[in-house]
Structures are given as structure tokens and as C-alpha cells.
Write a protein that holds these residues in place. Structure first.
Motif, mmCIF file in Angstrom:
data_model
loop_
_atom_site.group_PDB
_atom_site.id
_atom_site.type_symbol
_atom_site.label_atom_id
_atom_site.label_comp_id
_atom_site.label_asym_id
_atom_site.label_seq_id
_atom_site.Cartn_x
_atom_site.Cartn_y
_atom_site.Cartn_z
ATOM 1 N N UNK A 127 0.833 -1.212 0.000
ATOM 2 C CA UNK A 127 0.000 0.000 0.000
ATOM 3 C C UNK A 127 0.863 1.257 0.000
ATOM 4 N N UNK A 128 1.832 1.315 0.902
ATOM 5 C CA UNK A 128 2.679 2.502 1.009
ATOM 6 C C UNK A 128 3.526 2.702 -0.242
ATOM 7 N N UNK A 129 4.022 1.607 -0.819
ATOM 8 C CA UNK A 129 4.838 1.706 -2.033
ATOM 9 C C UNK A 129 4.008 2.263 -3.191
ATOM 10 N N UNK A 130 2.766 1.810 -3.304
ATOM 11 C CA UNK A 130 1.885 2.279 -4.381
ATOM 12 C C UNK A 130 1.516 3.744 -4.188
ATOM 13 N N UNK A 131 1.252 4.143 -2.947
ATOM 14 C CA UNK A 131 0.841 5.522 -2.673
ATOM 15 C C UNK A 131 1.964 6.528 -2.888
ATOM 16 N N UNK A 132 3.208 6.045 -2.915
ATOM 17 C CA UNK A 132 4.348 6.953 -3.064
ATOM 18 C C UNK A 132 4.832 7.075 -4.506
ATOM 19 N N UNK A 133 4.196 6.330 -5.410
ATOM 20 C CA UNK A 133 4.633 6.349 -6.803
ATOM 21 C C UNK A 133 3.410 6.531 -7.706
ATOM 22 N N UNK A 146 -6.665 -3.909 13.826
ATOM 23 C CA UNK A 146 -5.256 -3.583 14.068
ATOM 24 C C UNK A 146 -5.132 -2.734 15.337
ATOM 25 N N UNK A 147 -4.090 -2.962 16.091
ATOM 26 C CA UNK A 147 -3.919 -2.248 17.361
ATOM 27 C C UNK A 147 -3.161 -0.933 17.212
ATOM 28 N N UNK A 148 -2.657 -0.674 16.013
ATOM 29 C CA UNK A 148 -1.922 0.563 15.763
ATOM 30 C C UNK A 148 -2.069 0.927 14.283
ATOM 31 N N UNK A 149 -1.820 2.174 13.917
ATOM 32 C CA UNK A 149 -1.901 2.569 12.506
ATOM 33 C C UNK A 149 -0.959 1.732 11.644
ATOM 34 N N UNK A 150 -1.465 1.223 10.515
ATOM 35 C CA UNK A 150 -0.696 0.296 9.681
ATOM 36 C C UNK A 150 0.035 0.979 8.535
ATOM 37 N N UNK A 151 -0.458 2.113 8.077
ATOM 38 C CA UNK A 151 0.038 2.694 6.844
ATOM 39 C C UNK A 151 0.828 3.974 7.108
ATOM 40 N N UNK A 162 6.228 12.847 6.774
ATOM 41 C CA UNK A 162 7.010 12.998 5.551
ATOM 42 C C UNK A 162 6.444 12.147 4.423
ATOM 43 N N UNK A 163 6.082 10.898 4.741
ATOM 44 C CA UNK A 163 5.542 10.003 3.714
ATOM 45 C C UNK A 163 4.141 10.435 3.297
ATOM 46 N N UNK A 164 3.378 10.949 4.247
ATOM 47 C CA UNK A 164 2.031 11.449 3.917
ATOM 48 C C UNK A 164 2.117 12.620 2.954
ATOM 49 N N UNK A 165 3.052 13.539 3.228
ATOM 50 C CA UNK A 165 3.219 14.700 2.367
ATOM 51 C C UNK A 165 3.663 14.273 0.964
ATOM 52 N N UNK A 209 1.982 19.528 8.851
ATOM 53 C CA UNK A 209 2.615 18.531 9.723
ATOM 54 C C UNK A 209 2.053 17.135 9.531
ATOM 55 N N UNK A 210 0.805 17.033 9.014
ATOM 56 C CA UNK A 210 0.215 15.716 8.845
ATOM 57 C C UNK A 210 -1.291 15.791 8.673
ATOM 58 N N UNK A 211 -1.932 14.645 8.443
ATOM 59 C CA UNK A 211 -3.388 14.630 8.202
ATOM 60 C C UNK A 211 -4.222 15.048 9.398
ATOM 61 N N UNK A 212 -3.615 15.063 10.599
ATOM 62 C CA UNK A 212 -4.381 15.447 11.788
ATOM 63 C C UNK A 212 -4.842 16.896 11.728
ATOM 64 N N UNK A 213 -4.251 17.690 10.847
ATOM 65 C CA UNK A 213 -4.670 19.086 10.688
ATOM 66 C C UNK A 213 -6.070 19.205 10.090
ATOM 67 N N UNK A 214 -6.516 18.144 9.425
ATOM 68 C CA UNK A 214 -7.779 18.206 8.682
ATOM 69 C C UNK A 214 -8.865 17.280 9.251
ATOM 70 N N UNK A 215 -8.580 16.600 10.344
ATOM 71 C CA UNK A 215 -9.548 15.659 10.905
ATOM 72 C C UNK A 215 -9.494 15.652 12.423
ATOM 73 N N UNK A 216 -10.657 15.443 13.019
ATOM 74 C CA UNK A 216 -10.719 15.353 14.477
ATOM 75 C C UNK A 216 -10.443 13.939 14.987
#
Length: 304
Positions: free
Chosen positions: A141-147, A205-210, A217-220, A238-245
Motif C-alpha cells: 500500500x505505502x509503495x503504491x501511494x508513493x509512486x 489492528x492495534x496501531x496505525x498500519x500505513x 514525511x511520507x504522507x506529504x 505537519x500531517x493529516x491530523x490538521x484536517x480531521x478530528x
């Protein structure tokens, strides 16, 4: 923070508008103006035109409107976007394109062999659910989202696999794989079951996977798929938390749940329509059998 900071191009994807308008024009040219050039054809049905137009509208909403931008910011929106793109739009496409156009496409050299193999019910369902599950493995997932290239190619492959998966259920082309109604019910139920593990992995999942949603940095970097790099360079994010509660884990879990809910609704509607069609067919058959038996009895009585 408002998403309007990303600009008009990121919010409304004008290039996609052009592509969809082009596809719609070609659709009506083929099905109306150029219909006489086909060896076999029929007048375009109103229902077919409606299905196709709905498909184009929904496609733009999920891939060209602010929903696409939100899908890169929030995992919840990404899963809703993928559910509609892979489970609803293919239905509109298959139903919207007349059978005589599909016949030319699926019987073309090379394509004929590909369609014959990948639309076999077992291959179709395993191919789609397998690719869907692989896509949502964190490393993939992360590899696809970065290319951008990988993202476009894999999304197209997923969409085509969804068409193959739905083909045995919905196609009306003579000579193609056709399932009995009872088998269609089992096919849809099996599909729902096989998608569940991937959704469960995300939900429980017990923690964020992606990292493309949890690492700033990867999100940006992943945001460059829909926002021009020149625009991003002028923003301090700084990250997606700026746009979601929602916190990242809740966002991920809601996304998995939403994907499953949308899938169940779409499959539920399909099951209802198939069952109703089956029921109507059985009632018609029984009525014909009864009428034929009655006529035969009356004829025998008349000549005795």
C-alpha cells in the motif's frame, strides 16, 4: 484547516472532467451515430444510457471531486472511495455498455483469451479478492501511494479485476460465462466472505498500519498524487491530523468498517435483484407448465 488551501486543481481535477466528457461523447457516438457500422446492433436503451451516465458521474465524484483529495488525507475516505470505485462503478459500466458493443470488445483477438480465462467464476472472484487483499498489505500500500505510476497502474488493474469479477453475474453477451441464479447467490456471498479478512485486518489492528497516513514525511509525499508539488512546497503541513478530528487509529478502523458496510449494501441489492429475477422466472415457468398441462387435459377430455 480547510482543504481549499490545496487549490482548484487538487479539489476539482479539471483534467478528469475532460476525460469523462470525452468518454461520454465517444459512448454516444458509438452507440447511436456509428451503430450502423456494427454487424449486429440494437438501438441504445434508455436504461443503458442512464447506467453509463451514472457511472461517469459517480467516477468523477470519487476521483475528481474533493472526495479524492480527502481520500489522500483520511483513510476513511480512501476506503469509501475504493469501495465505490471497485464495487459500484463496474456495475454501471457493464450494464451501461450495450451487449453488442461488449461482444466486439470481448471477442477481439488476444482479449478473447484473456476474458475467457479471467471471467471464469472461480478465477474472477479469487483474482479480485486476492488483488484487493494484496493492495492493502502495508508494505504494498505505502509503495503504491508513493509512486504515481504504480498507483495508476495498480488502480487500473484492480478496476479491471472488478469487471472480470462482475462479468459472470451481469453480462448479456452470447457465448460468455453465464451462471444460474442459484450459483449467482452463492458467488456473491463467497465474494463477501473473501473480502472480510482484509477488512478485519484493518479494523482490528492495534496501531496505525500505513505510513502514508501516519508518517508526516511520507504522507506529504503521497499527497503529490493529487496536489501539484508546487502547491505543496508553499504550504507548511505537519500531517493529516490538521484536517480531521479523528486520531489515526480510529480513522483506520472506521475506514475498514465503512468499506465492509458499503460492500454489504451493494451486494445486498444485487442479491435481492437476482433472487427476485429468479423468483419471477420460476413463477412464470410454473404458470406455463400449469397452463400447458390444463390445455393437454382439456384436449384429451374433448376427444374421449
Amino acid at each position: 484547516m480547510p482543504i481549499s488551501i490545496f487549490g482548484f486543481q487538487a479539489l476539482w481535477s479539471p483534467y478528469l472532467i475532460g476525460i469523462i466528457v470525452f468518454l461520454t461523447v465517444v459512448y454516444f457516438l458509438v452507440t447511436i451515430t456509428w451503430r450502423k457500422d456494427f454487424k449486429v446492433s440494437e438501438p441504445l436503451k434508455k436504461s443503458e444510457a442512464i447506467y453509463f451516465i451514472l457511472g461517469m458521474i459517480v467516477l468523477y465524484i470519487i476521483k475528481g471531486s474533493p472526495i479524492d483529495l480527502l481520500g489522500h488525507i483520511m483513510f476513511t475516505m480512501h476506503m469509501a472511495q475504493m469501495a465505490i470505485l471497485l464495487l459500484l462503478v463496474p456495475i454501471f459500466v457493464i450494464r451501461g455498455i450495450p451487449w453488442w458493443v461488449w461482444k466486439v470488445v470481448v471477442e477481439a483477438p488476444v482479449i478473447r483469451t484473456i476474458v475467457k480465462i479471467f471471467t471464469r467464476p472461480l478465477v474472477g472472484i479469487l483474482g479480485f479478492t486476492g488483488l484487493f487483499s494484496i493492495y492493502h498489505l502495508p508494505l504494498i500500500f505505502d509503495a503504491i501511494k508513493l509512486n504515481e505510476t504504480f498507483h495508476g497502474v495498480f488502480t487500473m488493474i484492480l478496476f479491471i479485476s472488478a469487471l472480470f469479477m462482475y462479468w459472470p453475474l451481469l453480462n448479456e453477451v452470447d457465448g460468455q460465462h453465464e451462471m444460474k441464479n442459484i450459483h449467482k447467490l452463492g458467488y456473491i456471498a463467497s465474494n463477501a466472505v473473501l473480502i472480510t479478512p482484509a477488512c478485519a485486518l484493518i479494523i482490528f489492528a492495534s496501531s496505525p498500519m500505513y505510513l502514508t497516513y501516519s508518517d508526516s514525511a511520507m504522507w506529504l509525499k503521497a499527497m503529490e498524487l493529487c496536489v501539484p508539488s508546487s502547491t505543496l512546497s508553499g504550504l507548511s503541513l505537519s500531517g493529516p491530523e490538521l484536517f480531521s478530528n479523528m486520531d489515526l487509529l480510529s480513522d483506520q478502523q472506521v475506514g475498514g468498517v465503512l468499506m465492509k458496510i458499503i460492500q454489504e449494501i451493494i451486494f445486498g441489492v444485487l442479491l435481492f435483484r437476482i433472487f427476485r429475477k429468479w423468483w419471477d422466472t420460476e413463477r412464470t415457468s410454473q404458470k406455463e407448465i400449469t397452463e400447458n398441462a390444463l390445455k393437454e387435459f382439456q384436449n384429451r377430455t374433448r376427444y374421449q
